[in-house]
Write a protein that holds these residues in place. Structure first.
Motif, PDB file in Angstrom:
ATOM      1  N   GLN A 164       0.290  -1.252  -0.460  1.00  0.00           N
ATOM      2  CA  GLN A 164       0.549   0.038  -0.074  1.00  0.00           C
ATOM      3  C   GLN A 164       0.560   1.011   0.064  1.00  0.00           C
ATOM      4  O   GLN A 164       0.303   2.101  -0.837  1.00  0.00           O
ATOM      5  N   GLY A 165       1.803   1.312   0.848  1.00  0.00           N
ATOM      6  CA  GLY A 165       3.452   2.190   0.671  1.00  0.00           C
ATOM      7  C   GLY A 165       3.556   2.699  -1.187  1.00  0.00           C
ATOM      8  O   GLY A 165       4.345   3.853  -0.825  1.00  0.00           O
ATOM      9  N   GLY A 166       3.595   1.638  -1.770  1.00  0.00           N
ATOM     10  CA  GLY A 166       4.538   1.447  -2.732  1.00  0.00           C
ATOM     11  C   GLY A 166       5.860   1.164  -2.941  1.00  0.00           C
ATOM     12  O   GLY A 166       6.502   1.579  -3.975  1.00  0.00           O
ATOM     13  N   GLY A 167       6.386   1.384  -1.527  1.00  0.00           N
ATOM     14  CA  GLY A 167       7.450   0.141  -1.531  1.00  0.00           C
ATOM     15  C   GLY A 167       7.765  -1.069  -2.523  1.00  0.00           C
ATOM     16  O   GLY A 167       8.510  -1.546  -2.601  1.00  0.00           O
ATOM     17  N   GLU A 168       6.815  -1.762  -2.997  1.00  0.00           N
ATOM     18  CA  GLU A 168       6.870  -3.258  -3.021  1.00  0.00           C
ATOM     19  C   GLU A 168       5.946  -3.579  -3.838  1.00  0.00           C
ATOM     20  O   GLU A 168       5.053  -2.762  -4.159  1.00  0.00           O
ATOM     21  N   LYS A 169       6.148  -4.315  -5.171  1.00  0.00           N
ATOM     22  CA  LYS A 169       5.303  -4.804  -6.531  1.00  0.00           C
ATOM     23  C   LYS A 169       4.186  -6.315  -6.081  1.00  0.00           C
ATOM     24  O   LYS A 169       4.583  -6.809  -5.534  1.00  0.00           O
ATOM     25  N   LEU A 170       3.145  -6.026  -6.004  1.00  0.00           N
ATOM     26  CA  LEU A 170       2.532  -7.480  -6.683  1.00  0.00           C
ATOM     27  C   LEU A 170       3.017  -7.731  -7.735  1.00  0.00           C
ATOM     28  O   LEU A 170       3.508  -8.101  -8.573  1.00  0.00           O
ATOM     29  N   ASP A 171       3.929  -9.349  -7.445  1.00  0.00           N
ATOM     30  CA  ASP A 171       4.064 -10.605  -8.050  1.00  0.00           C
ATOM     31  C   ASP A 171       2.646 -11.463  -7.756  1.00  0.00           C
ATOM     32  O   ASP A 171       2.384 -12.521  -7.500  1.00  0.00           O
ATOM     33  N   LEU A 172       1.864 -11.388  -9.474  1.00  0.00           N
ATOM     34  CA  LEU A 172       0.737 -12.310 -10.018  1.00  0.00           C
ATOM     35  C   LEU A 172       1.629 -14.015 -10.595  1.00  0.00           C
ATOM     36  O   LEU A 172       1.973 -13.873 -11.314  1.00  0.00           O
ATOM     37  N   HIS A 173       0.431 -14.689  -9.928  1.00  0.00           N
ATOM     38  CA  HIS A 173       1.248 -15.976 -10.408  1.00  0.00           C
ATOM     39  C   HIS A 173      -0.148 -16.925  -9.910  1.00  0.00           C
ATOM     40  O   HIS A 173      -0.455 -16.595  -8.671  1.00  0.00           O
ATOM     41  N   ARG A 174      -0.393 -18.095 -10.880  1.00  0.00           N
ATOM     42  CA  ARG A 174      -1.088 -18.991 -10.661  1.00  0.00           C
ATOM     43  C   ARG A 174      -1.027 -19.820  -9.396  1.00  0.00           C
ATOM     44  O   ARG A 174       0.236 -20.433  -9.966  1.00  0.00           O
ATOM     45  N   ILE A 175      -1.654 -20.193  -9.155  1.00  0.00           N
ATOM     46  CA  ILE A 175      -1.778 -21.347  -7.972  1.00  0.00           C
ATOM     47  C   ILE A 175      -2.684 -22.355  -8.223  1.00  0.00           C
ATOM     48  O   ILE A 175      -4.249 -22.663  -8.657  1.00  0.00           O
ATOM     49  N   SER A 176      -2.113 -23.713  -7.374  1.00  0.00           N
ATOM     50  CA  SER A 176      -3.077 -24.912  -7.310  1.00  0.00           C
ATOM     51  C   SER A 176      -4.228 -24.610  -6.327  1.00  0.00           C
ATOM     52  O   SER A 176      -3.577 -25.015  -5.386  1.00  0.00           O
ATOM     53  N   VAL A 177      -5.889 -24.487  -6.534  1.00  0.00           N
ATOM     54  CA  VAL A 177      -6.523 -24.088  -5.439  1.00  0.00           C
ATOM     55  C   VAL A 177      -6.424 -25.303  -4.621  1.00  0.00           C
ATOM     56  O   VAL A 177      -6.147 -25.200  -3.488  1.00  0.00           O
ATOM     57  N   GLY A 178      -7.008 -26.472  -4.657  1.00  0.00           N
ATOM     58  CA  GLY A 178      -6.917 -27.803  -3.860  1.00  0.00           C
ATOM     59  C   GLY A 178      -5.559 -27.564  -3.313  1.00  0.00           C
ATOM     60  O   GLY A 178      -5.476 -27.367  -1.797  1.00  0.00           O
ATOM     61  N   LYS A 179      -3.908 -27.381  -3.972  1.00  0.00           N
ATOM     62  CA  LYS A 179      -2.536 -27.637  -2.821  1.00  0.00           C
ATOM     63  C   LYS A 179      -3.052 -26.552  -2.122  1.00  0.00           C
ATOM     64  O   LYS A 179      -2.799 -26.424  -0.678  1.00  0.00           O
ATOM     65  N   PHE A 180      -3.800 -24.860  -2.250  1.00  0.00           N
ATOM     66  CA  PHE A 180      -3.599 -24.420  -1.395  1.00  0.00           C
ATOM     67  C   PHE A 180      -4.861 -24.317   0.068  1.00  0.00           C
ATOM     68  O   PHE A 180      -3.830 -24.400   1.198  1.00  0.00           O
ATOM     69  N   VAL A 181      -6.063 -25.091  -0.218  1.00  0.00           N
ATOM     70  CA  VAL A 181      -7.192 -25.706   0.668  1.00  0.00           C
ATOM     71  C   VAL A 181      -6.365 -26.495   1.500  1.00  0.00           C
ATOM     72  O   VAL A 181      -6.087 -26.114   2.439  1.00  0.00           O
ATOM     73  N   THR A 182      -5.556 -27.753   0.473  1.00  0.00           N
ATOM     74  CA  THR A 182      -5.322 -28.888   1.380  1.00  0.00           C
ATOM     75  C   THR A 182      -4.240 -28.007   2.634  1.00  0.00           C
ATOM     76  O   THR A 182      -3.989 -28.362   4.015  1.00  0.00           O
ATOM     77  N   ARG A 183      -3.443 -27.317   2.095  1.00  0.00           N
ATOM     78  CA  ARG A 183      -2.465 -26.500   2.882  1.00  0.00           C
ATOM     79  C   ARG A 183      -3.143 -26.040   4.214  1.00  0.00           C
ATOM     80  O   ARG A 183      -2.542 -26.253   5.247  1.00  0.00           O
ATOM     81  N   LEU A 184      -4.380 -25.498   3.832  1.00  0.00           N
ATOM     82  CA  LEU A 184      -4.656 -24.524   5.016  1.00  0.00           C
ATOM     83  C   LEU A 184      -5.312 -25.541   5.903  1.00  0.00           C
ATOM     84  O   LEU A 184      -5.381 -25.307   7.280  1.00  0.00           O
TER      85      LEU A 184
END
Length: 184
Positions: A164-184
């Motif tokens: 939000q302060g502009g000090g960092e850029k957003l790094d967008l990339h695709r992820i597997s939703v299934g792996k993400f939910v399993t990890r959570l």
């Protein structure tokens, strides 16, 4: 004469006073021309022309008055618009400053929470690495996992503040939703 009155009052968009003066001058010139013509302008044609000229003068003076009111109203609207624009700019500057202060606050809070959490996690890692503490290892592992989870949340807050302060850029990339939910 009618065209002269219309041009002065409506096309030139003069004040009501100027329009009334132009009407009076035009009427005086018409009457003077009739008198200098030897008085032949008397009769129905003279009164018909005088009536038509007077009506035209009334219409042009009224038109000048309406245009004058519209210009004044437009002036007031422009003043109000400028005032609203200045107020909006001031409010926008206040919002930007408020957002900057909020971002700085989150960054400071994240740093303040991260330091003691790191000081807790480091000794836990040493205790877990020590094979002597086997009976409490499960509790140590739970403590370490929760401290790492909390550290991850705090790092996320810090990243959000940087973003939000502009000090960092957003790094967008695709992820597997299934792996993400399993990890959570």
């Amino acid at each position: 004469l009618t065209l002269v009155l219309a041009a002065v009052s409506l096309v030139a968009q003069v004040t009501v006073r100027t329009s009334a003066f132009a009407f009076g001058a035009t009427l005086a010139m018409y009457l003077l021309a009739c008198l200098l013509h030897g008085g032949k302008g008397e009769g129905p044609q003279f009164f018909n022309n005088l009536y038509f000229l007077a009506l035209t003068g009334l219409v042009t003076i009224t038109g000048s008055w309406v245009i004058d009111r519209l210009r004044f109203s437009d002036f007031l609207n422009q003043q109000e618009l400028e005032s609203n624009r200045l107020r909006l700019e001031s409010t926008n500057a206040q919002l930007i400053e408020s957002d900057r202060l909020r971002t700085r606050f989150f960054a400071n809070i994240s740093h303040e929470l991260r330091t003691p959490l790191t000081l807790i996690a480091a000794p836990l890692d040493r205790l877990i690495a020590d094979p002597v503490n086997h009976p409490i290892r499960k509790s140590l592992d739970t403590m370490r996992d929760n401290s790492l989870r909390l550290l991850g949340l705090i790092n996320g807050l810090l990243d959000l503040a940087r973003l939000q302060g502009g000090g960092e850029k957003l790094d967008l990339h695709r992820i597997s939703v299934g792996k993400f939910v399993t990890r959570l």
